[in-house]
Design an enzyme around this catalytic site. Structure first.
Site, PDB file in Angstrom:
ATOM      1  N   LYS A   1      23.244 -19.250  66.005  1.00 32.24           N
ATOM      2  CA  LYS A   1      23.568 -20.213  64.938  1.00 32.24           C
ATOM      3  C   LYS A   1      24.017 -21.545  65.550  1.00 32.24           C
ATOM      4  O   LYS A   1      24.835 -21.554  66.481  1.00 32.24           O
ATOM      5  CB  LYS A   1      24.705 -19.673  64.067  1.00 32.24           C
ATOM      6  CG  LYS A   1      24.263 -18.493  63.219  1.00 32.24           C
ATOM      7  CD  LYS A   1      25.327 -18.094  62.218  1.00 32.24           C
ATOM      8  CE  LYS A   1      24.850 -16.935  61.384  1.00 32.24           C
ATOM      9  NZ  LYS A   1      25.816 -15.836  61.308  1.00 32.24           N
TER      10      LYS A   1
ATOM     11  N   ASP B   1      38.596 -14.698  79.078  1.00 34.51           N
ATOM     12  CA  ASP B   1      37.581 -15.429  78.314  1.00 34.51           C
ATOM     13  C   ASP B   1      37.289 -16.689  79.126  1.00 34.51           C
ATOM     14  O   ASP B   1      38.199 -17.436  79.492  1.00 34.51           O
ATOM     15  CB  ASP B   1      38.152 -15.787  76.936  1.00 34.51           C
ATOM     16  CG  ASP B   1      37.114 -16.476  76.047  1.00 34.51           C
ATOM     17  OD1 ASP B   1      36.237 -17.194  76.584  1.00 34.51           O
ATOM     18  OD2 ASP B   1      37.191 -16.311  74.820  1.00 34.51           O
TER      19      ASP B   1
ATOM     20  N   THR C   1      19.519  -8.639  87.492  1.00 37.24           N
ATOM     21  CA  THR C   1      20.648  -8.223  86.667  1.00 37.24           C
ATOM     22  C   THR C   1      20.170  -7.052  85.797  1.00 37.24           C
ATOM     23  O   THR C   1      18.979  -6.779  85.701  1.00 37.24           O
ATOM     24  CB  THR C   1      21.143  -9.369  85.752  1.00 37.24           C
ATOM     25  OG1 THR C   1      20.320  -9.438  84.590  1.00 37.24           O
ATOM     26  CG2 THR C   1      21.132 -10.709  86.463  1.00 37.24           C
ATOM     27  N   GLU C   2      21.131  -6.423  85.133  1.00 38.51           N
ATOM     28  CA  GLU C   2      20.757  -5.307  84.258  1.00 38.51           C
ATOM     29  C   GLU C   2      19.809  -5.779  83.145  1.00 38.51           C
ATOM     30  O   GLU C   2      18.784  -5.156  82.875  1.00 38.51           O
ATOM     31  CB  GLU C   2      22.031  -4.728  83.644  1.00 38.51           C
ATOM     32  CG  GLU C   2      21.774  -3.447  82.902  1.00 38.51           C
ATOM     33  CD  GLU C   2      23.008  -2.964  82.150  1.00 38.51           C
ATOM     34  OE1 GLU C   2      24.097  -3.520  82.344  1.00 38.51           O
ATOM     35  OE2 GLU C   2      22.856  -2.028  81.360  1.00 38.51           O
ATOM     36  N   TYR C   3      20.138  -6.910  82.521  1.00 37.15           N
ATOM     37  CA  TYR C   3      19.293  -7.436  81.445  1.00 37.15           C
ATOM     38  C   TYR C   3      17.940  -7.886  81.974  1.00 37.15           C
ATOM     39  O   TYR C   3      16.930  -7.747  81.305  1.00 37.15           O
ATOM     40  CB  TYR C   3      20.006  -8.600  80.743  1.00 37.15           C
ATOM     41  CG  TYR C   3      20.911  -8.150  79.606  1.00 37.15           C
ATOM     42  CD1 TYR C   3      21.933  -7.240  79.844  1.00 37.15           C
ATOM     43  CD2 TYR C   3      20.742  -8.622  78.316  1.00 37.15           C
ATOM     44  CE1 TYR C   3      22.762  -6.826  78.819  1.00 37.15           C
ATOM     45  CE2 TYR C   3      21.564  -8.207  77.288  1.00 37.15           C
ATOM     46  CZ  TYR C   3      22.575  -7.311  77.540  1.00 37.15           C
ATOM     47  OH  TYR C   3      23.390  -6.902  76.519  1.00 37.15           O
ATOM     48  N   GLU C   4      17.951  -8.434  83.172  1.00 39.84           N
ATOM     49  CA  GLU C   4      16.684  -8.904  83.769  1.00 39.84           C
ATOM     50  C   GLU C   4      15.729  -7.730  83.974  1.00 39.84           C
ATOM     51  O   GLU C   4      14.535  -7.830  83.674  1.00 39.84           O
ATOM     52  CB  GLU C   4      17.008  -9.585  85.107  1.00 39.84           C
ATOM     53  CG  GLU C   4      15.830 -10.235  85.788  1.00 39.84           C
ATOM     54  CD  GLU C   4      16.266 -11.013  87.035  1.00 39.84           C
ATOM     55  OE1 GLU C   4      17.492 -11.111  87.296  1.00 39.84           O
ATOM     56  OE2 GLU C   4      15.393 -11.519  87.747  1.00 39.84           O
TER      57      GLU C   4
ATOM     58  N   ASP D   1      15.903 -14.568  79.644  1.00 36.47           N
ATOM     59  CA  ASP D   1      14.538 -14.401  79.113  1.00 36.47           C
ATOM     60  C   ASP D   1      14.458 -15.012  77.716  1.00 36.47           C
ATOM     61  O   ASP D   1      13.432 -14.881  77.057  1.00 36.47           O
ATOM     62  CB  ASP D   1      14.163 -12.909  79.028  1.00 36.47           C
ATOM     63  CG  ASP D   1      14.909 -12.212  77.897  1.00 36.47           C
ATOM     64  OD1 ASP D   1      16.113 -12.504  77.720  1.00 36.47           O
ATOM     65  OD2 ASP D   1      14.297 -11.413  77.168  1.00 36.47           O
TER      66      ASP D   1
ATOM     67  N   ASP E   1      25.068 -14.733  76.336  1.00 34.57           N
ATOM     68  CA  ASP E   1      24.863 -14.483  74.905  1.00 34.57           C
ATOM     69  C   ASP E   1      24.284 -15.732  74.244  1.00 34.57           C
ATOM     70  O   ASP E   1      24.797 -16.830  74.453  1.00 34.57           O
ATOM     71  CB  ASP E   1      26.198 -14.108  74.242  1.00 34.57           C
ATOM     72  CG  ASP E   1      26.728 -12.770  74.764  1.00 34.57           C
ATOM     73  OD1 ASP E   1      25.898 -11.900  75.084  1.00 34.57           O
ATOM     74  OD2 ASP E   1      27.961 -12.610  74.864  1.00 34.57           O
TER      75      ASP E   1
END
Ligand code: SAM
Length: 213
Positions: free
Chosen positions: A121, A95, A192-195, A153, A117
């Site tokens: 909240k 972590d 990246t994968e998310y990009e 993003d 992430d």
């Protein structure tokens, strides 16, 4: 990113040399782990490792450590690296809040945060990796004058990250609100994968590069 729990993941992680074991013992002398003294770059929250693999393949002169806390996600990264081995890339399952237990002051030459992430909240703000709490931890392990590069993003997360820079004692060196149309900042960009996923939907990618004051 959290994938369905995969029972075999723990066994694979325990058995593979691709995940660094007893990493605390290398604190202050990571050159002993690599058996060379190349600069050390890390990605915190690497997911399945696409960015780290692209970077390590493009830059054999750098050692890379990809940090990921979830076993099921790390398993995917291991499977990819087993297929396409890279001697300058290894993984660390921790972590990131404990990162100072593994790296000595000034030991890291560059740190990447990609699509962290968002923790939407307000009461979870300190869990966001570009928060001032995490910048303080990263500031200890990163070499003075070295940089953090952050891409996302998520406009809300990016605005938050930008606001955290000054109070955390860092300064913005470069910033873009549309990375893929910014010729200078996009030069040499590894997706990246998310990009890949979110830019394919038409989302602009935001990026900053910051350094400690
Ligand atoms: N960087 C990858 C990309 O851009 O495709 C993955 C992005 S994913 C949204 C964020 C990843 O960071 C997840 O796999 C999550 O498990 C990991 N992560 C989040 N907080 C972390 C922490 N405190 N320490 C280590 N990993 C963390």
């Amino acid at each position: 990113m959290r994938l369905r729990n995969i029972p075999e993941a723990r066994d694979v992680i325990a058995a593979t040399e691709l995940v660094i074991k007893e990493a605390e013992k290398y604190k202050g002398h990571w050159q002993d782990f690599w058996e060379n003294d190349k600069p050390l770059h890390i990605e915190v929250g690497m997911g399945k490792g696409q960015f780290m693999m692209g970077m390590a393949a493009a830059h054999p002169e750098i050692n890379y450590i990809g940090i990921e806390m979830y076993s099921s996600v790390l398993l995917r990264a291991i499977q990819k690296l087993e297929k396409d081995p890279l001697p300058n890339l290894r993984f660390l399952q921790i972590d990131a809040k404990d990162i100072e237990e593994y790296f000595e002051e000034g030991e890291v030459n560059k740190l990447y945060l990609n699509f962290s992430d968002p923790w939407p909240k307000d009461r979870h703000a300190k869990r966001r990796l570009p928060s001032r709490q995490f910048l303080a931890r990263f500031g200890h392990i990163i070499k003075k004058d070295s940089v953090i590069e952050f891409k996302t993003d998520n406009r809300g997360l990016f605005d938050f990250a930008v606001e955290e820079v000054e109070p955390a004692g860092w300064e913005i060196l470069e910033i873009t609100y549309d990375l893929h149309h910014d010729e200078k900042m996009n030069a040499g960009n590894i997706m990246t994968e998310y990009e890949e996923k979110f830019s394919a939907k038409g989302n602009p990618i935001y990026k900053y590069i910051i350094r400690q004051k």
